[in-house]
Design a protein around this motif. Structure first.
Motif, PDB file in Angstrom:
ATOM      1  N   ILE A 139       0.830  -1.215   0.000  1.00 17.22           N
ATOM      2  CA  ILE A 139       0.000   0.000   0.000  1.00 17.22           C
ATOM      3  C   ILE A 139       0.864   1.264   0.000  1.00 17.22           C
ATOM      4  CG2 ILE A 139      -1.850   1.219   1.254  1.00 17.22           C
ATOM      5  CD1 ILE A 139      -2.587  -1.455   2.539  1.00 17.22           C
ATOM      6  N   PHE A 140       2.132   1.106   0.424  1.00 14.97           N
ATOM      7  CA  PHE A 140       3.017   2.278   0.535  1.00 14.97           C
ATOM      8  C   PHE A 140       3.083   3.068  -0.777  1.00 14.97           C
ATOM      9  CE2 PHE A 140       7.184   4.316   0.186  1.00 14.97           C
ATOM     10  CZ  PHE A 140       7.182   5.098   1.329  1.00 14.97           C
ATOM     11  N   SER A 141       3.231   2.339  -1.916  1.00 13.79           N
ATOM     12  CA  SER A 141       3.371   3.077  -3.180  1.00 13.79           C
ATOM     13  C   SER A 141       2.060   3.776  -3.545  1.00 13.79           C
ATOM     14  CB  SER A 141       3.851   2.166  -4.302  1.00 13.79           C
ATOM     15  OG  SER A 141       3.098   1.000  -4.286  1.00 13.79           O
TER      16      SER A 141
ATOM     17  N   ALA B 289       3.371   9.588   3.112  1.00 17.56           N
ATOM     18  CA  ALA B 289       4.363   8.541   3.413  1.00 17.56           C
ATOM     19  C   ALA B 289       4.233   8.092   4.862  1.00 17.56           C
ATOM     20  CB  ALA B 289       5.773   9.062   3.166  1.00 17.56           C
ATOM     21  N   TYR B 290       4.482   6.797   5.069  1.00 15.60           N
ATOM     22  CA  TYR B 290       4.541   6.226   6.416  1.00 15.60           C
ATOM     23  C   TYR B 290       5.595   5.138   6.364  1.00 15.60           C
ATOM     24  CZ  TYR B 290       1.739   2.604   4.125  1.00 15.60           C
ATOM     25  OH  TYR B 290       1.312   1.640   3.263  1.00 15.60           O
ATOM     26  N   ILE B 291       5.848   4.469   7.472  1.00 14.14           N
ATOM     27  CA  ILE B 291       6.808   3.355   7.418  1.00 14.14           C
ATOM     28  C   ILE B 291       6.049   2.032   7.550  1.00 14.14           C
ATOM     29  CG2 ILE B 291       8.867   2.293   8.394  1.00 14.14           C
ATOM     30  CD1 ILE B 291       9.473   5.022   7.337  1.00 14.14           C
ATOM     31  N   PRO B 292       6.130   1.193   6.516  1.00 14.69           N
ATOM     32  CA  PRO B 292       5.460  -0.107   6.588  1.00 14.69           C
ATOM     33  C   PRO B 292       5.990  -0.936   7.763  1.00 14.69           C
ATOM     34  CG  PRO B 292       6.268   0.336   4.368  1.00 14.69           C
ATOM     35  CD  PRO B 292       6.846   1.388   5.258  1.00 14.69           C
ATOM     36  N   GLY B 293       5.102  -1.667   8.408  1.00 17.08           N
ATOM     37  CA  GLY B 293       5.468  -2.431   9.595  1.00 17.08           C
ATOM     38  C   GLY B 293       6.606  -3.410   9.375  1.00 17.08           C
ATOM     39  N   SER B 294       6.712  -3.976   8.172  1.00 16.01           N
ATOM     40  CA  SER B 294       7.730  -5.014   7.947  1.00 16.01           C
ATOM     41  C   SER B 294       9.140  -4.486   8.232  1.00 16.01           C
ATOM     42  CB  SER B 294       7.641  -5.562   6.529  1.00 16.01           C
ATOM     43  OG  SER B 294       7.672  -4.502   5.632  1.00 16.01           O
ATOM     44  N   ALA B 295       9.313  -3.163   8.153  1.00 20.18           N
ATOM     45  CA  ALA B 295      10.640  -2.584   8.425  1.00 20.18           C
ATOM     46  C   ALA B 295      11.092  -2.842   9.856  1.00 20.18           C
ATOM     47  CB  ALA B 295      10.607  -1.077   8.180  1.00 20.18           C
ATOM     48  N   PHE B 296      10.154  -3.165  10.736  1.00 14.82           N
ATOM     49  CA  PHE B 296      10.493  -3.302  12.159  1.00 14.82           C
ATOM     50  C   PHE B 296      10.510  -4.754  12.633  1.00 14.82           C
ATOM     51  CE2 PHE B 296       8.377   0.753  11.359  1.00 14.82           C
ATOM     52  CZ  PHE B 296       9.376   1.620  11.748  1.00 14.82           C
ATOM     53  N   TYR B 297      10.524  -5.673  11.668  1.00 14.97           N
ATOM     54  CA  TYR B 297      10.646  -7.098  12.000  1.00 14.97           C
ATOM     55  C   TYR B 297      11.927  -7.595  11.355  1.00 14.97           C
ATOM     56  CZ  TYR B 297       5.781  -6.743  13.429  1.00 14.97           C
ATOM     57  OH  TYR B 297       4.616  -6.365  14.050  1.00 14.97           O
TER      58      TYR B 297
ATOM     59  N   ARG C 184      -6.683  11.693   6.161  1.00 16.64           N
ATOM     60  CA  ARG C 184      -7.880  11.604   5.307  1.00 16.64           C
ATOM     61  C   ARG C 184      -7.523  10.861   4.003  1.00 16.64           C
ATOM     62  NH1 ARG C 184     -10.337  13.853   1.196  1.00 16.64           N
ATOM     63  NH2 ARG C 184      -8.570  15.191   0.721  1.00 16.64           N
ATOM     64  N   ARG C 185      -6.381  11.245   3.424  1.00 17.79           N
ATOM     65  CA  ARG C 185      -5.965  10.586   2.169  1.00 17.79           C
ATOM     66  C   ARG C 185      -5.657   9.112   2.420  1.00 17.79           C
ATOM     67  NH1 ARG C 185      -1.503  14.759  -0.236  1.00 17.79           N
ATOM     68  NH2 ARG C 185      -2.697  16.671   0.041  1.00 17.79           N
ATOM     69  N   LEU C 186      -4.988   8.834   3.539  1.00 18.46           N
ATOM     70  CA  LEU C 186      -4.658   7.422   3.841  1.00 18.46           C
ATOM     71  C   LEU C 186      -5.929   6.600   3.994  1.00 18.46           C
ATOM     72  CD1 LEU C 186      -1.756   7.112   6.447  1.00 18.46           C
ATOM     73  CD2 LEU C 186      -1.778   6.419   4.060  1.00 18.46           C
TER      74      LEU C 186
ATOM     75  N   ARG D 103       9.146  -9.924   7.429  1.00 16.55           N
ATOM     76  CA  ARG D 103       7.842 -10.532   7.129  1.00 16.55           C
ATOM     77  C   ARG D 103       6.875  -9.500   6.535  1.00 16.55           C
ATOM     78  NH1 ARG D 103       5.655 -11.338  13.187  1.00 16.55           N
ATOM     79  NH2 ARG D 103       7.692 -12.273  13.405  1.00 16.55           N
ATOM     80  N   LYS D 104       5.833 -10.028   5.892  1.00 13.38           N
ATOM     81  CA  LYS D 104       4.752  -9.150   5.450  1.00 13.38           C
ATOM     82  C   LYS D 104       4.078  -8.603   6.696  1.00 13.38           C
ATOM     83  CE  LYS D 104       2.472 -10.397   1.191  1.00 13.38           C
ATOM     84  NZ  LYS D 104       1.266 -10.992   0.661  1.00 13.38           N
ATOM     85  N   SER D 105       3.591  -7.388   6.629  1.00 12.35           N
ATOM     86  CA  SER D 105       2.955  -6.854   7.832  1.00 12.35           C
ATOM     87  C   SER D 105       1.743  -6.012   7.458  1.00 12.35           C
ATOM     88  CB  SER D 105       3.972  -6.003   8.595  1.00 12.35           C
ATOM     89  OG  SER D 105       3.321  -5.298   9.619  1.00 12.35           O
ATOM     90  N   SER D 106       0.717  -6.137   8.287  1.00 12.07           N
ATOM     91  CA  SER D 106      -0.479  -5.306   8.087  1.00 12.07           C
ATOM     92  C   SER D 106      -0.433  -4.099   9.025  1.00 12.07           C
ATOM     93  CB  SER D 106      -1.737  -6.139   8.316  1.00 12.07           C
ATOM     94  OG  SER D 106      -1.687  -6.739   9.591  1.00 12.07           O
ATOM     95  N   ASN D 107       0.729  -3.873   9.653  1.00 12.60           N
ATOM     96  CA  ASN D 107       0.890  -2.733  10.547  1.00 12.60           C
ATOM     97  C   ASN D 107       1.695  -1.629   9.865  1.00 12.60           C
ATOM     98  OD1 ASN D 107      -0.266  -4.363  12.469  1.00 12.60           O
ATOM     99  ND2 ASN D 107       1.707  -5.019  13.289  1.00 12.60           N
TER     100      ASN D 107
END
Ligand code: PLP
Length: 403
Positions: A351-353, A361-369, A395-397, A373-377
């Motif tokens: 979803i990041f792209s 922009a945000y940081i996808p959860g997988s960056a912190f594992y 709002r956009r997110l 792994r794939k992450s829904s956080n």
């Protein structure tokens, strides 16, 4: 041309570029609303007072501030910080020998890795974990034991099971430390409860394991009751406390510290000598003289108001725009981060792209594992954007998630 692959050490080959840096490099190129980085709001920097102090430090104290200094750190800065730990954290009886000044707490993490970890060592970390710590430790090649992070800190039953298992296998001495960020965790925003702090100390004692308490956000509490440091609860036994001026004064000064057992501090000093001889004397003395002004906690209180207001705005916006079934988020009482859980079928890296296309922009959860792994956080940081940007970005997110 020499073949580079044969030149690079095993250690350098274990290093990975931070996915956060790569993602944010892209995001920085456009006029994006970024919930990505964890950099403080520059408006919180006490720039006038720091400029005044810096001028004096340069002109009146040039013989120290422009010279090499002791590897252990500026004695004046150390005394000031020892006073703060005493008065605010109730940590009594610290001496200069119990403290090493480092280039941010990032260097402290690296030094802890350097002096403790071998390739057959274990390091216990939470999952998700502060990525900078995992990267620092990973270079030394340990095996990681990962413990789920809950809303009130590490899952203590898992800690106990892991310790028991290692003990049974006769490998408990290879576990070098338990790394934890007890206050306003990066990325999860959660705080370890008092009960869990006590339980962790008890277990660490039972199995004779060191705790590394990394506490950059402790002073950034916006509401709720302050909790004692693990270091304080343990009377300093078996705990090393890592701290930093980055989130409360300025990360540009690059001033952090390791506090604890003097033999460990001495060993870390030795490791630091080979890395950089000393933390810049100039920024250490600026930090010291600034602390002596005695205004820092008023300043932090002002910053806390700004951050609290931003955090509340983000929480309200999440409620208004991101209420998909199965979605929840942490409600931090301090620090800089909110951790958003989307339903399991979501992949926040994918979803990041899409978010980037709508300018967020945000940081996808997988960056912190550490297992990527794939992450829904995902991690949302509320420190840099304005309140209006926070509202608009969320709002956009919300729209992207729904689509
Ligand atoms: C948990 C944690 N530890 C350590 C650091 C490193 O901070 P610094 O090197 O700026 O002191 C950070 C920075 O974001 C952090 O979040």
């Amino acid at each position: 041309m020499v073949k580079l692959e044969k030149l690079f050490s095993k250690m350098s080959k274990r290093m990975k570029s931070s996915i956060i840096r790569e993602l944010l490099r892209d995001a920085a190129n456009t006029s994006i609303i970024s919930f990505g980085g964890g950099a403080p709001d520059p408006e919180t920097f006490d720039r006038n007072a720091l400029a005044e102090v810096a001028q004096k430090v340069l002109l009146d104290e040039y013989k120290v501030s422009l010279q090499y200094g002791a590897t252990e750190g500026d004695p004046i800065l150390k005394s000031e910080y020892i006073k703060i730990l005493d008065e605010r954290n109730g940590i009594k009886g610290l001496r200069q020998e119990n403290m090493l000044i480092t280039v941010g707490s990032q260097q402290a993490l690296d030094l802890m890795g350097k002096i403790f970890l071998d390739e057959d060592s274990y390091a216990m970390i939470s999952h998700p974990v502060y990525l900078g710590a995992a990267s620092a430790f990973r270079a030394y090649g340990p095996k990681f034991i990962t413990i789920d992070l809950e809303d009130d800190g590490m899952n203590i039953n898992q800690v106990e099971d892991a310790l028991k298992t290692l003990d049974k296998r006769g490998e408990i001495s290879k576990l070098k430390f338990i790394y934890t960020v007890p206050n306003f965790h990066n990325p999860a925003g959660v705080t370890m409860s008092l009960e869990k702090r006590r339980a962790l100390i008890e277990m660490a004692r039972k199995y004779d394991v060191l705790i590394l308490e990394d506490d950059p956000y402790g002073e950034l509490r916006y509401e709720g009751e302050r909790l004692p440091n693990i270091y304080k609860l343990a009377n300093g036994e078996g705990v090393m406390l890592l701290n930093t001026m980055s989130k409360v004064m300025s990360p540009g000064l690059r001033v952090g510290m390791i506090v604890g057992d003097e033999q460990i501090v001495a060993r870390a000093s030795l490791a630091k000598q080979g890395a950089d001889l000393c933390t810049p004397t100039l920024t250490q003395r600026i930090a010291a003289r600034y602390l002596q002004k005695g205004t820092i906690f008023n300043r932090i209180a002002q910053s806390a108001k700004i951050y609290k207001s931003k955090k509340d705005r983000m929480l309200r916006a999440l409620k208004d725009y991101v209420s998909i079934d199965g979605t929840r988020w942490t409600k931090p009482e301090g620090g800089l981060f909110i951790w958003l859980h989307l339903p399991e079928e979501y992949d926040t890296m994918e979803i990041f792209s899409k978010a980037k296309q709508v300018g967020v922009a945000y940081i996808p959860g997988s960056a912190f594992y550490i297992d990527d792994r794939k992450s829904s956080n995902l991690r949302l940081s509320f420190c840099l954007p304005t309140e209006e940007q926070i509202e608009e970005g969320i709002r956009r997110l919300g729209k992207v998630f729904k689509s």
